[in-house]
Design a protein around this motif. Structure first.
Motif, PDB file in Angstrom:
ATOM      1  N   ARG A 108       0.840  -1.211   0.000  1.00 27.62           N
ATOM      2  CA  ARG A 108       0.000   0.000   0.000  1.00 27.62           C
ATOM      3  C   ARG A 108       0.866   1.248   0.000  1.00 27.62           C
ATOM      4  O   ARG A 108       0.594   2.217  -0.726  1.00 27.62           O
ATOM      5  CB  ARG A 108      -0.910  -0.034   1.226  1.00 27.62           C
ATOM      6  N   ALA A 163       2.306   1.848  -3.487  1.00 31.20           N
ATOM      7  CA  ALA A 163       1.344   2.472  -4.402  1.00 31.20           C
ATOM      8  C   ALA A 163       1.175   3.949  -4.082  1.00 31.20           C
ATOM      9  O   ALA A 163       1.104   4.782  -4.992  1.00 31.20           O
ATOM     10  CB  ALA A 163       0.005   1.753  -4.309  1.00 31.20           C
ATOM     11  N   TRP A 186       3.510   2.314  -9.308  1.00 36.43           N
ATOM     12  CA  TRP A 186       2.350   1.623  -9.843  1.00 36.43           C
ATOM     13  C   TRP A 186       2.691   0.564 -10.889  1.00 36.43           C
ATOM     14  O   TRP A 186       1.835  -0.245 -11.229  1.00 36.43           O
ATOM     15  CB  TRP A 186       1.403   2.636 -10.519  1.00 36.43           C
ATOM     16  N   ILE A 209       2.369  -3.044  -9.435  1.00 38.31           N
ATOM     17  CA  ILE A 209       1.639  -3.185  -8.177  1.00 38.31           C
ATOM     18  C   ILE A 209       0.589  -4.286  -8.258  1.00 38.31           C
ATOM     19  O   ILE A 209       0.351  -5.014  -7.289  1.00 38.31           O
ATOM     20  CB  ILE A 209       1.009  -1.828  -7.761  1.00 38.31           C
ATOM     21  N   ASP A 210      -0.042  -4.430  -9.415  1.00 40.01           N
ATOM     22  CA  ASP A 210      -1.050  -5.478  -9.581  1.00 40.01           C
ATOM     23  C   ASP A 210      -0.420  -6.859  -9.403  1.00 40.01           C
ATOM     24  O   ASP A 210      -0.932  -7.714  -8.658  1.00 40.01           O
ATOM     25  CB  ASP A 210      -1.689  -5.368 -10.970  1.00 40.01           C
ATOM     26  N   TYR A 253       0.613  -7.522  -5.691  1.00 43.64           N
ATOM     27  CA  TYR A 253      -0.541  -7.843  -4.843  1.00 43.64           C
ATOM     28  C   TYR A 253      -1.059  -9.252  -5.154  1.00 43.64           C
ATOM     29  O   TYR A 253      -1.406 -10.017  -4.252  1.00 43.64           O
ATOM     30  CB  TYR A 253      -1.662  -6.833  -5.056  1.00 43.64           C
ATOM     31  N   THR A 306      -6.503  -0.517  -3.270  1.00 45.89           N
ATOM     32  CA  THR A 306      -5.355   0.112  -3.931  1.00 45.89           C
ATOM     33  C   THR A 306      -5.462   0.000  -5.448  1.00 45.89           C
ATOM     34  O   THR A 306      -5.284   0.988  -6.175  1.00 45.89           O
ATOM     35  CB  THR A 306      -4.048  -0.531  -3.451  1.00 45.89           C
ATOM     36  N   LEU A 307      -5.769  -1.190  -5.934  1.00 47.17           N
ATOM     37  CA  LEU A 307      -5.877  -1.370  -7.377  1.00 47.17           C
ATOM     38  C   LEU A 307      -7.097  -0.645  -7.934  1.00 47.17           C
ATOM     39  O   LEU A 307      -7.100  -0.232  -9.101  1.00 47.17           O
ATOM     40  CB  LEU A 307      -5.933  -2.847  -7.728  1.00 47.17           C
ATOM     41  N   VAL A 350      -5.906   2.877  -8.525  1.00 44.34           N
ATOM     42  CA  VAL A 350      -5.033   2.925  -9.695  1.00 44.34           C
ATOM     43  C   VAL A 350      -5.852   2.761 -10.978  1.00 44.34           C
ATOM     44  O   VAL A 350      -5.633   3.475 -11.972  1.00 44.34           O
ATOM     45  CB  VAL A 350      -3.942   1.838  -9.594  1.00 44.34           C
TER      46      VAL A 350
END
Length: 922
Positions: free
Chosen positions: A608, A611, A616, A619-620, A623, A643-644, A647
């Motif tokens: 978190r 991000a 970014w 980040i996907d 996670y 978070t996603l 984004v």
């Protein structure tokens, strides 16, 4: 070509696949097989192979006379072959005849399978053939290294590749664990969990025949059990047998052993793990010299392998099981008792192994005693999996003594509550609680463990009900009762801070009834978590004072818990750099003390933070990897969605963002803490405002504000207050918006909470808006600076955009500067939607740069706008989604989409692959 490998490894399958390719291309392949016969027929495999040549020889004219020597061996071809010689042919003459016959076939391949069973005559014939190969012949021989006669080359004499020929030896390697998982996924679909694949790999150890047989069995059992309601595939594997062909191959090697080697093999099968020479000899009841000779013979026969320096074991787990099953029952018991005697003399004694051998002797009383001791030893060294297995076996024992049952249940509960597999752990605890013979104090402890597991792992506040229920059952266990009170402090949905402090005070008052350092550390960790939630500035010094080293591991674990909780709250308060340091230390302590879910929570919070700091790019994936590693931990799923979602919204992926916020909202409703639910509501309300639906946005925000008030969580940043103010103004409720700002400012007065302060600056700037643009600009500037100090570039860009708009309304010439800075910030982050909105705002305000005459030519490359469109297409966006994300007309989007697809040479379905292949944007 020599193709080697152990039984079941896939040699014949490899050759069969190659044969399909050759035959499909018009090639000629002759195949013969060696068999494990006591008196094999001389040249049998070659004769079998040549019979396949009958059809090809029909069109051959002028067969050399030398081939006639083969006529007695090939009666089916006698009418096609010349008359055989009157004298008895020797091997040399037979090879010459074979050479002549094979030369007639033109390009051909001779395959001889299982050469380890070949007779001497066949070996000699093939060796001579390799020394004078027909020009168009290829020779393929398959064999098992372990079954070749000791010290004897494959062809009976050293093979040397002759001039003008090529040669290669292929050792077929076992499958990797990843390959086994892929096979399982193909055969079983979603049922092929990582746990199941792990058991499959452990059984097969990379041997394809075993995994193939197992998968066939699992698929059949699943079909039958589906009609009966469910399937336990791991249990099916535990009862599956060794494939018949492998069992026969292994039994053949066992029966050829001498008495000493047989005794060693039996001892190794009973011991079940790698063992040194002394242990094997003593269990086999052999003197050292006999033991050494027996081990040497077992190694040469490939029954055993050297698995470490002077340590020996079976080559495969299934081979060990097959050998064990062949030992008569009384003999097995004798060997197990001898193993116990030998192992008890070791220092320290291997208690887990001793417990196993005791169970196999049938002495239940002795086994229970040794199993408890072994579980304690395994837990002490961190082998909780073994300890849990032993304790489960103890609890399954019929007629178990009440005290033994209580001890085993408590020990198992202590193990599973710190595990990472929530579903299995919760099911185990519920099964224990269902035992009517469980003593009340033990029931209370286990109920407490279940409640903490539910709240911590599953984010299920119903776990607090179990914890509170456990208090009455823990009347005789004051230390555990204190731990229950401390756990109840963390449920902020049950009465907010007032009730939390009631439980906190009760826990601290009850400390006088216990002297357990771990319990005191737990209460202190909970107090720090509560102080952090209230943004008490004294919490940082108290965190620094928590013990990082102690002889009591539970004390250090509670420090890890405090670091995790305080680090997470520090993010919500806006102390991002401090949070990063605290969470990194929490990970280290969690690993050191075997506290996997604390490590998981800290890693989740650091994602978190990543991000929020603008990282970014991956980040996907990060996670997703964490969620796969800890699939049962709700906190990871909820934080990932939030978070996603943010984004995705910034990138213009509206549909995905909306779904992610909805997912987070559902998860947040069950959690004992409120921030997930409030953050999800803020995200959903922002989406509704972007759709110009202020009424819907206010309805979502108003409900979330009640949740925020009930928990008095104003000091923690959630993004709700600014969006609620904007929604209220959009509904014409200015007084409500004003009251909300005043309420928030009053609630955080005196608290050190940079993020909440920055959000309130945004809210006040939004409230002032066009009525007082100068004051609004000042508020937005304070927020921008505050977010920059915290280290959140996306929030800096958003605040900068609002600052630029306010300055433009005030006629300030710096408006364009701040809007351009915001535009650059969005572009650096890849916030496509925000970039397009800010760009449009600049045009509408007349602050965009001068338009160049003519159109820049990009040729076959994508223009910046086309790159944005392509990226949205790759994410599955519709034309309408793209129009909303980039603030373009549908007609303009159609034009851009057509150009993108043409330049990439792609369709909408494969634009993602085409974009990747095109490389980075220019």
């Amino acid at each position: 070509m020599l193709v080697g490998g152990e039984a079941g490894i896939g040699k014949s399958r490899l050759v069969a696949e190659a044969k399909k390719v050759l035959v499909a291309a018009g090639g000629r392949v002759l195949t013969g097989y060696c068999h494990p016969l006591r008196e094999p027929s001389p040249y049998g495999p070659i004769i079998d192979a040549l019979r396949e040549a009958a059809e090809w020889l029909r069109s051959v004219v002028d067969i050399p006379r030398s081939a006639g020597v083969l006529a007695p061996l090939l009666p089916d071809l006698a009418d096609r072959l010349p008359e055989p010689p009157t004298r008895v042919a020797d091997t040399r003459a037979l090879v010459d005849g074979l050479h002549s016959l094979l030369s007639l076939l033109g390009p051909a391949t001779l395959v001889v399978e299982d050469m380890h069973w070949a007779d001497d005559a066949t070996r000699e014939m093939l060796l001579l053939l390799t020394r004078d190969m027909p020009a168009a012949l290829s020779l393929v021989l398959t064999f098992r290294n372990e079954d070749l006669p000791l010290g004897r080359p494959l062809l009976g004499a050293a093979y040397r590749r002759q001039p003008g020929t090529t040669g290669i030896t292929i050792e077929v390697e076992p499958l990797t664990e990843r390959s086994v998982h892929q096979l399982a996924r193909q055969a079983l679909g979603p049922g092929a969990t990582p746990e199941l694949s792990g058991v499959l790999y452990q059984r097969c150890e990379g041997v394809p025949l075993v995994v193939e047989e197992d998968l066939i069995t699992l698929a059949e059992n699943r079909h039958h059990r589906a009609r009966a309601g469910g399937s336990d595939m791991i249990a099916d594997l535990q009862h599956a047998e060794l494939p018949h062909s492998l069992r026969e191959a292994f039994t053949e090697r066992l029966t050829a052993l001498s008495p000493a080697a047989t005794a060693i093999a039996e001892a190794a099968a009973v011991i079940g793990v790698e063992a040194n020479e002394d242990l094997l000899a003593q269990v086999a009841d052999l003197d050292p010299e006999q033991g050494s000779l027996g081990i040497t013979e077992a190694l040469r026969a490939a029954v055993l392998q050297e698995s470490g320096i002077a340590r020996y074991s079976f080559r495969h787990m299934l081979a060990q099981q097959a050998s064990y099953q062949q030992i008569p029952g009384p003999r097995r018991v004798t060997l197990h008792r001898r193993a116990i005697e030998v192992m008890e003399a070791q220092d320290p004694p291997p208690l887990v192994q001793i417990a196993h051998h005791t169970l196999q002797t049938g002495d239940t009383s002795a086994w229970l005693e040794r199993a408890e001791a072994a579980a304690d030893q395994a837990t002490a060294v961190g082998d909780v999996g073994t300890a849990a297995t032993l304790l489960n076996r103890v609890l399954e024992t019929a007629g178990l003594d009440r005290d033994v049952r209580s001890r085993a249940a408590l020990a198992l509960a202590a193990i599973v509550v710190n595990g990472v597999d929530y579903a299995t752990s919760a099911a185990t605890l519920r099964r224990i609680l269902a035992d009517p013979q469980l003593p009340t104090p033990a029931r209370g402890e286990i109920r407490l463990s279940l409640g903490m597991l539910m709240t911590n792992h599953a984010g299920d506040r119903r776990g607090s009900e179990e914890i509170e229920r456990s208090l009455d059952e823990l009347a005789e266990r004051p230390d555990r009762a204190v731990r229950a009170m401390a756990a109840l402090v963390m449920n902020e949905r049950a009465g907010g801070p007032k009730q939390a402090w009631i439980w906190m005070n009760r826990a601290e008052a009850a400390l006088s009834r216990t002297h357990e350092p771990g319990v005191r550390a737990a209460v202190q960790a909970t107090r720090l978590s509560l102080l952090a939630r209230e943004a008490d500035p004294d919490v940082w010094a108290l965190v620094d004072q928590m013990p990082r080293h102690s002889d009591d591991q539970e004390v250090v674990r509670q420090t890890a818990r405090a670091l995790c909780n305080v680090g997470e709250v520090a993010i919500e308060l806006g102390h991002d750099r401090r949070a990063a340091q605290i969470l990194a230390e929490g990970i280290e302590l969690g690993r050191r003390t075997g506290f996997p879910h604390i490590e998981c929570y800290c890693r989740n919070s650091l994602l978190r933070l990543a991000a929020q700091s603008g990282k970014w790019a991956d980040i996907d994936e990060r996670y997703t990897a964490l969620a796969n590693e800890y699939p049962d931990t709700v906190l990871v799923r909820s934080d990932r969605a939030l978070t996603l979602g943010q984004v995705a919204a910034a990138r213009g992926q509206r549909s995905r963002a909306l779904q992610l916020f909805k997912d987070a909202a559902v998860l947040g409703e069950t959690e004992p803490q409120v921030t997930v639910a409030v953050r999800a509501a803020a995200g959903l309300a922002r989406m509704r405002l972007a759709d110009d639906e202020p009424q819907d946005a206010w309805a979502i925000a108003a409900a979330a504000l009640e949740t925020l008030r009930s928990a008095a969580a104003w000091v923690r940043s959630t993004g709700l207050i600014p969006v609620a103010v904007k929604a209220a103004l959009g509904c014409g409720q200015r007084c409500v918006a004003e009251d909300l700002v005043l309420e928030g400012e009053s609630a955080i007065a005196g608290a050190v909470t940079p993020a909440a302060v920055a959000e309130l600056h945004i809210a006040r700037g939004t409230l002032m808006g066009v009525n007082d643009p100068v004051s609004a600009a000042q508020s937005f500037e304070r927020a921008r600076l505050q977010f920059a100090d915290i280290g959140r570039p996306y929030d800096v860009a958003l605040a900068g955009e609002q600052l630029g708009v306010a300055l433009a309304a005030a006629g300030d010439g710096q408006a364009a500067v701040h809007l351009q800075e915001a535009l650059s910030g969005f572009d650096a982050l890849g916030a496509t939607h925000d970039f397009a909105r800010c760009q449009r705002t600049m045009y509408e305000l007349g602050l965009a740069g001068p338009v160049r005459r003519g159109r820049r030519g990009y040729g076959d490359r994508l223009s910046p706008r086309e790159q944005q469109v392509a990226e949205l297409l790759a994410q599955g966006a519709t034309n309408q989604d793209i129009a909303q994300a980039l603030f373009l007309s549908p007609r303009t989007v159609e034009t851009h989409v057509a150009r993108v697809l043409k330049k990439l040479g792609a369709t909408r379905g494969n634009v993602a692959d085409a974009l990747r292949n095109a490389g980075p944007k220019k």
